[in-house]
Design a protein around this motif. Structure first.
Motif, PDB file in Angstrom:
ATOM      1  N   LEU A  46       0.833  -1.212   0.000  1.00 38.99           N
ATOM      2  CA  LEU A  46       0.000   0.000   0.000  1.00 38.99           C
ATOM      3  C   LEU A  46       0.863   1.256   0.000  1.00 38.99           C
ATOM      4  O   LEU A  46       0.603   2.190  -0.753  1.00 38.99           O
ATOM      5  CB  LEU A  46      -0.894  -0.001   1.252  1.00 38.99           C
ATOM      6  CG  LEU A  46      -2.277  -0.549   1.030  1.00 38.99           C
ATOM      7  CD1 LEU A  46      -3.062  -0.532   2.339  1.00 38.99           C
ATOM      8  CD2 LEU A  46      -2.993   0.296  -0.003  1.00 38.99           C
ATOM      9  N   VAL A  61      -7.838   4.808   2.644  1.00 39.58           N
ATOM     10  CA  VAL A  61      -7.507   3.469   3.159  1.00 39.58           C
ATOM     11  C   VAL A  61      -8.266   3.195   4.454  1.00 39.58           C
ATOM     12  O   VAL A  61      -8.374   4.067   5.324  1.00 39.58           O
ATOM     13  CB  VAL A  61      -5.977   3.339   3.420  1.00 39.58           C
ATOM     14  CG1 VAL A  61      -5.655   2.012   4.079  1.00 39.58           C
ATOM     15  CG2 VAL A  61      -5.188   3.502   2.128  1.00 39.58           C
ATOM     16  N   GLU A  63      -7.828   0.546   7.490  1.00 38.32           N
ATOM     17  CA  GLU A  63      -6.893  -0.447   8.013  1.00 38.32           C
ATOM     18  C   GLU A  63      -7.621  -1.324   9.023  1.00 38.32           C
ATOM     19  O   GLU A  63      -8.169  -0.823  10.003  1.00 38.32           O
ATOM     20  CB  GLU A  63      -5.734   0.257   8.733  1.00 38.32           C
ATOM     21  CG  GLU A  63      -4.695   0.861   7.816  1.00 38.32           C
ATOM     22  CD  GLU A  63      -3.855  -0.205   7.109  1.00 38.32           C
ATOM     23  OE1 GLU A  63      -3.860  -1.367   7.544  1.00 38.32           O
ATOM     24  OE2 GLU A  63      -3.220   0.151   6.107  1.00 38.32           O
ATOM     25  N   ILE A  75       0.278   4.763   7.069  1.00 44.42           N
ATOM     26  CA  ILE A  75      -0.426   5.307   5.898  1.00 44.42           C
ATOM     27  C   ILE A  75      -0.647   6.812   6.059  1.00 44.42           C
ATOM     28  O   ILE A  75      -0.505   7.577   5.094  1.00 44.42           O
ATOM     29  CB  ILE A  75      -1.780   4.579   5.705  1.00 44.42           C
ATOM     30  CG1 ILE A  75      -1.559   3.068   5.489  1.00 44.42           C
ATOM     31  CG2 ILE A  75      -2.579   5.183   4.555  1.00 44.42           C
ATOM     32  CD1 ILE A  75      -0.765   2.695   4.259  1.00 44.42           C
ATOM     33  N   VAL A  82      -7.110   8.028   6.128  1.00 43.28           N
ATOM     34  CA  VAL A  82      -7.042   6.636   6.580  1.00 43.28           C
ATOM     35  C   VAL A  82      -7.824   6.492   7.880  1.00 43.28           C
ATOM     36  O   VAL A  82      -7.839   7.400   8.710  1.00 43.28           O
ATOM     37  CB  VAL A  82      -5.559   6.189   6.767  1.00 43.28           C
ATOM     38  CG1 VAL A  82      -4.807   7.096   7.720  1.00 43.28           C
ATOM     39  CG2 VAL A  82      -5.469   4.737   7.249  1.00 43.28           C
ATOM     40  N   VAL A 114      -9.076   1.491  -0.456  1.00 41.38           N
ATOM     41  CA  VAL A 114      -8.501   0.170  -0.209  1.00 41.38           C
ATOM     42  C   VAL A 114      -8.856  -0.253   1.210  1.00 41.38           C
ATOM     43  O   VAL A 114      -8.623   0.484   2.170  1.00 41.38           O
ATOM     44  CB  VAL A 114      -6.961   0.183  -0.363  1.00 41.38           C
ATOM     45  CG1 VAL A 114      -6.398  -1.217  -0.121  1.00 41.38           C
ATOM     46  CG2 VAL A 114      -6.563   0.678  -1.739  1.00 41.38           C
ATOM     47  N   GLU A 116      -7.772  -2.701   3.844  1.00 50.28           N
ATOM     48  CA  GLU A 116      -6.745  -3.686   4.209  1.00 50.28           C
ATOM     49  C   GLU A 116      -7.314  -4.555   5.312  1.00 50.28           C
ATOM     50  O   GLU A 116      -7.503  -4.123   6.442  1.00 50.28           O
ATOM     51  CB  GLU A 116      -5.443  -2.999   4.651  1.00 50.28           C
ATOM     52  CG  GLU A 116      -4.374  -4.036   4.955  1.00 50.28           C
ATOM     53  CD  GLU A 116      -3.061  -3.474   5.500  1.00 50.28           C
ATOM     54  OE1 GLU A 116      -2.663  -2.355   5.149  1.00 50.28           O
ATOM     55  OE2 GLU A 116      -2.436  -4.192   6.301  1.00 50.28           O
TER      56      GLU A 116
END
Lengths: 220, 113
Positions: A46, A61, A63, A75, A82, A114, A116
């Motif tokens: 990432l 993102v 997490e 990040i 994030v 994204v 994760e």
């Protein structure tokens, strides 16, 4: 008294995931659910990807970890939005946990979100979060027997990223065997061979991901 | 250990159905568990027992039918058993197949009083 009940056990999660998906679609946002075992290189990939793409596409993102905010801090240093989810023990993220983060993002301003997932090759494959597609990382140090041992994960992921190829000379694992085993379970898988350490193979991944975001934007 | 989340989802659905049917206790519940779902039946039973202990579902039998993975080829149209998780046609080697069973994770029947 017998009652006939034909119901998917995970329907409550599937329903929330579907609602998340609709919201992502409304915001013209591509969502990738990134999964792997712990230590395969999700956060490293990432970091590399954000560095390479942040001028071209706007990323966010989520997490997921059982505990700690170390990944989100990594990040956040790259100056993109994030949110850290701590599952407090649960081995995967689910639709509900993702929905709870929506207040923290300006979804309309993002091109790619994204997620994760928690490091785990089993459970995350079973729970949808509203993603457009699932991508997984397998690092060569984990061994080429993993597709056969964790078939659901390989079956559900449309992308496989084989990481740490710089370590191939030191391990009993071949990329050919990983490819062969993974394609047996999922013949339509797109496969990349990379090293987050040396940067090998990453350009092809960046290009593919950028194209994927653009194509999905156009299709909507 | 996703069996705990799955057992919780299962109990939520059972609870709803019990209220809907004015049931006082749960005797048994039948599930269909596809071979593709990474469920360990013993782990699911164990989690179920923990969640329902002290409730009107305590002591209910969890009957799990394991469903084999089967597919049909979209090219040669032949059905087949998917063995060793090989998702291609054993007759013509085509990768264009459709899974027809074995992805289930569902409740089919419950017995209540």
């Amino acid at each position: 008294m017998k009652i006939s009940v034909v119901k998917n056990i995970l329907e409550a999660n599937d329903r929330i995931a579907q609602q998340n998906r609709s919201l992502f679609d409304e915001n013209n946002l591509t969502v990738m659910n990134l999964m792997s075992s712990p230590g395969a290189g999700k956060t490293s990939l990432l970091e590399r990807t954000i560095q390479a793409l942040k001028e071209d596409i706007s990323l966010g993102v989520i997490e997921g970890d059982i505990q700690s905010s170390q990944d989100a801090e990594r990040i956040a240093r790259m100056d993109i939005p994030v949110v850290q989810i701590n599952t407090g023990g649960a081995c995967h993220l689910d639709g509900n946990m993702i929905r709870d983060t929506f207040g923290e993002f300006d979804l309309a301003s993002l091109d790619l979100l994204v997620v994760e997932n928690v490091g785990n090759l089993v459970c995350p494959a079973e729970f949808k979060v509203g993603e457009d597609f699932k991508a997984m990382i397998l690092s060569v140090t984990e061994g080429d027997d993993k597709p056969a041992k964790y078939p659901l994960m390989f079956h559900e992921s449309s992308v496989l990223i084989i990481n740490k190829i710089d370590l191939l000379p030191y391990v009993e694992c071949t990329v050919e065997k990983i490819r062969e085993e993974a394609l047996k379970i999922n013949p339509h898988m797109t496969i990349f061979e990379i090293s987050c350490k040396t940067g090998d193979g990453l350009d092809a991944w960046y290009e593919w991901l950028k194209q994927e975001v653009r194509t999905r934007k156009k299709a909507r | 250990m996703h069996e705990m989340s799955i057992a919780q989802s299962l109990v939520d659905i059972l609870q709803e159905e019990m209220v809907r049917n004015n049931a006082n206790s749960l005797k048994s519940v039948k599930l269909r568990i596809g071979k593709l779902s990474a469920i360990v039946p013993e782990a699911l039973s164990f989690c179920f027992e923990i969640i329902v202990s002290g409730t009107d579902m305590e002591g209910a039998d969890l009957i799990m039918e394991m469903i084999p993975l089967r597919g049909v080829c979209l090219d040669c149209e032949q059905p087949f058993e998917i063995e060793d998780f090989a998702f291609s046609c054993p007759h013509c080697s085509s990768p264009n197949i459709k899974t027809i069973s074995g992805e289930d994770l569902s409740i089919v029947e419950m017995e209540v009083e």
